[in-house]
Motif scaffolding. Structure first.
Motif, PDB file in Angstrom:
ATOM      1  N   LEU A 151       0.757  -1.084   0.436  1.00  0.00           N
ATOM      2  CA  LEU A 151      -0.187  -0.277   0.587  1.00  0.00           C
ATOM      3  C   LEU A 151       0.963   1.367  -0.073  1.00  0.00           C
ATOM      4  CD1 LEU A 151      -2.600  -1.239   2.650  1.00  0.00           C
ATOM      5  CD2 LEU A 151      -3.249  -1.184   0.565  1.00  0.00           C
ATOM      6  N   ASN A 152       2.061   1.268   0.921  1.00  0.00           N
ATOM      7  CA  ASN A 152       3.061   1.922   0.353  1.00  0.00           C
ATOM      8  C   ASN A 152       2.668   3.437   1.114  1.00  0.00           C
ATOM      9  OD1 ASN A 152       4.844   0.891  -1.173  1.00  0.00           O
ATOM     10  ND2 ASN A 152       3.865   1.459  -2.987  1.00  0.00           N
ATOM     11  N   ILE A 153       2.315   2.939   2.404  1.00  0.00           N
ATOM     12  CA  ILE A 153       1.349   4.109   3.909  1.00  0.00           C
ATOM     13  C   ILE A 153       2.306   3.580   5.178  1.00  0.00           C
ATOM     14  CG2 ILE A 153      -0.863   3.821   2.692  1.00  0.00           C
ATOM     15  CD1 ILE A 153      -1.261   1.963   5.029  1.00  0.00           C
ATOM     16  N   GLU A 155       3.738   0.785   7.753  1.00  0.00           N
ATOM     17  CA  GLU A 155       3.476  -0.421   7.015  1.00  0.00           C
ATOM     18  C   GLU A 155       4.493  -1.761   6.863  1.00  0.00           C
ATOM     19  OE1 GLU A 155       1.033  -1.397   1.752  1.00  0.00           O
ATOM     20  OE2 GLU A 155       3.130  -0.513   2.427  1.00  0.00           O
ATOM     21  N   THR A 178       1.451 -10.439   4.406  1.00  0.00           N
ATOM     22  CA  THR A 178       0.801 -10.809   2.913  1.00  0.00           C
ATOM     23  C   THR A 178       0.680 -12.486   2.170  1.00  0.00           C
ATOM     24  OG1 THR A 178       3.121 -10.603   1.787  1.00  0.00           O
ATOM     25  CG2 THR A 178       2.595  -8.738   2.039  1.00  0.00           C
ATOM     26  N   ILE A 183      -6.921  -6.866   3.382  1.00  0.00           N
ATOM     27  CA  ILE A 183      -7.359  -5.065   2.618  1.00  0.00           C
ATOM     28  C   ILE A 183      -6.934  -6.003   1.101  1.00  0.00           C
ATOM     29  CG2 ILE A 183      -6.478  -3.435   1.364  1.00  0.00           C
ATOM     30  CD1 ILE A 183      -4.759  -2.826   4.637  1.00  0.00           C
ATOM     31  N   ARG A 202     -11.187  -0.220  -1.800  1.00  0.00           N
ATOM     32  CA  ARG A 202     -11.627   1.657  -1.722  1.00  0.00           C
ATOM     33  C   ARG A 202     -12.755   1.628  -2.383  1.00  0.00           C
ATOM     34  NH1 ARG A 202      -5.957   1.925  -6.033  1.00  0.00           N
ATOM     35  NH2 ARG A 202      -7.322   0.328  -7.558  1.00  0.00           N
ATOM     36  N   THR A 230     -10.602   4.424   2.544  1.00  0.00           N
ATOM     37  CA  THR A 230      -9.028   3.774   1.855  1.00  0.00           C
ATOM     38  C   THR A 230      -8.152   3.789   3.217  1.00  0.00           C
ATOM     39  OG1 THR A 230      -9.693   5.129  -0.349  1.00  0.00           O
ATOM     40  CG2 THR A 230      -7.050   4.589   0.769  1.00  0.00           C
ATOM     41  N   ILE A 273      -2.472  -7.904   4.010  1.00  0.00           N
ATOM     42  CA  ILE A 273      -2.770  -7.126   1.952  1.00  0.00           C
ATOM     43  C   ILE A 273      -2.800  -7.684   1.138  1.00  0.00           C
ATOM     44  CG2 ILE A 273      -1.941  -5.402   0.891  1.00  0.00           C
ATOM     45  CD1 ILE A 273      -0.081  -4.263   3.839  1.00  0.00           C
ATOM     46  N   ILE A 313      -3.912  -7.212  -2.269  1.00  0.00           N
ATOM     47  CA  ILE A 313      -3.817  -6.587  -3.374  1.00  0.00           C
ATOM     48  C   ILE A 313      -3.173  -7.507  -4.128  1.00  0.00           C
ATOM     49  CG2 ILE A 313      -4.936  -5.106  -2.218  1.00  0.00           C
ATOM     50  CD1 ILE A 313      -2.053  -3.196  -2.527  1.00  0.00           C
TER      51      ILE A 313
END
Length: 315
Positions: free
Chosen positions: A116-118, A121, A131, A148, A173, A200, A234, A236
């Motif tokens: 997600l690069n938040i 994380e 993951t 997510i 999202r 998000t 995560i 995604i």
């Protein structure tokens, strides 16, 4: 001039190195940009056979590397930036060193989980951020987790996690999910699964070196809220590490290398692929190691039928 070069030092590449070194093939292993692959980011591994009390991911990788070195495998720092399969021996462009030529090549460069690069994380990977539900779900027995994603893999992992966790909250999202209808229905029918849609992820919250929550933004109102959770998964997607091949080998539409079923053979003679770079279904350390063994045996058979020239005689 090398007999065989192995790209990558995850469980697939290291297993191939062990087998080929024991066969006196003197494999050269290029360690890559992330030595050890995804296991190097994993804290405790409990599902790798032979370790009753589990083993730390980096420790498992280091032991496999030492085992390969014991039998004569050579490791070199660097990563391959380009290849030339137009003629034999094949040419590899490697960062920080001269071009390499090899009769056979094993590609075990793996796949990288999309992140997600938040904030919060990366620093909490292995401390509540994961993951891989199959790898880490057991650690969250009777705890609340957040997953997510909105695709089939997210729904599948949510169902898997519900076997252990007390509650699984899916964060996506959008209101619409990308998952197939049947996967959505299974998730919706699961009493342990709740939903936070059109939100998000903004930030991973941790306390005392442990994940405690996920901050999300409501995409309609712009308001932020904190979801209390013990773990964040995560889901995604992944992308295979095949960019350096520049379309010189056959891949599927998402970039995973295609191999002949039941083998590790690619469409290029003498070039083999193992581990997650050709496996988008299982993505486990043990299955990667298994295909590493297969690749080594395939290479051994290939080289036995092909005379490997000693290019040093021509210098």
């Amino acid at each position: 001039m090398e007999k065989v070069v192995i790209l990558g030092t995850g469980p697939a590449g290291l297993t191939a190195a062990i087998y080929l070194a024991r066969a006196n093939m003197k494999p050269v292993v290029i360690e890559g940009t992330e030595p050890g692959g995804q296991l190097s980011l994993t804290t405790e591994v409990e599902n790798f056979p032979g370790f009753i009390d589990g083993v730390m991911g980096p420790e498992l990788i280091e032991n496999m590397k030492k085992q390969a070195e014991k039998f004569g495998a050579e490791f070199r720092n660097g990563w391959v930036t380009g290849v030339d399969f137009s003629e034999k021996p094949y040419t590899l462009k490697v960062s920080g060193m001269d071009d390499m030529k090899t009769e056979a090549l094993i590609i075990s460069t793996g796949a990288t989980a999309k992140m997600l690069n938040i904030p919060g994380e990366k620093e909490n990977i292995g401390k509540g951020v994961s993951t891989c539900a199959t790898c880490d779900g057991f650690f969250f027995r009777d705890k609340k987790v957040v997953i997510i994603g909105g695709g089939d893999s997210a729904m599948e992992e949510a169902g898997f996690l519900s076997k252990f966790a007390s509650e699984v909250e899916i964060v996506h999202r959008r209101y619409e999910l990308r998952a197939s209808k049947i996967m959505q229905e299974r998730a919706q029918e699961n009493e342990k699964i709740s939903w936070s849609l059109n939100k998000t992820p903004v930030k991973v919250v941790s306390e005392n070196n442990k994940v405690t929550g996920l901050v999300v933004k409501n995409n309609e109102t712009g308001e932020e809220e904190a979801i209390q959770t013990d773990g964040i998964f995560i889901a995604i997607g992944h992308h295979p590490n095949t960019e350096f091949l520049a379309d010189q080998i056959q891949t599927d539409e998402t970039g995973y290398i295609e191999v002949v079923p039941g083998t590790t053979e690619t469409n290029i003679p003498g070039v083999y692929a193992c581990g997650d770079v050709q496996d988008k279904k299982y993505r486990q350390a043990i299955t990667a190691a298994g295909t590493g063994c297969m690749a080594a045996l395939d290479v051994e058979k290939y080289l036995e039928g092909n005379v490997v020239q000693d290019w040093s005689q021509n210098l």
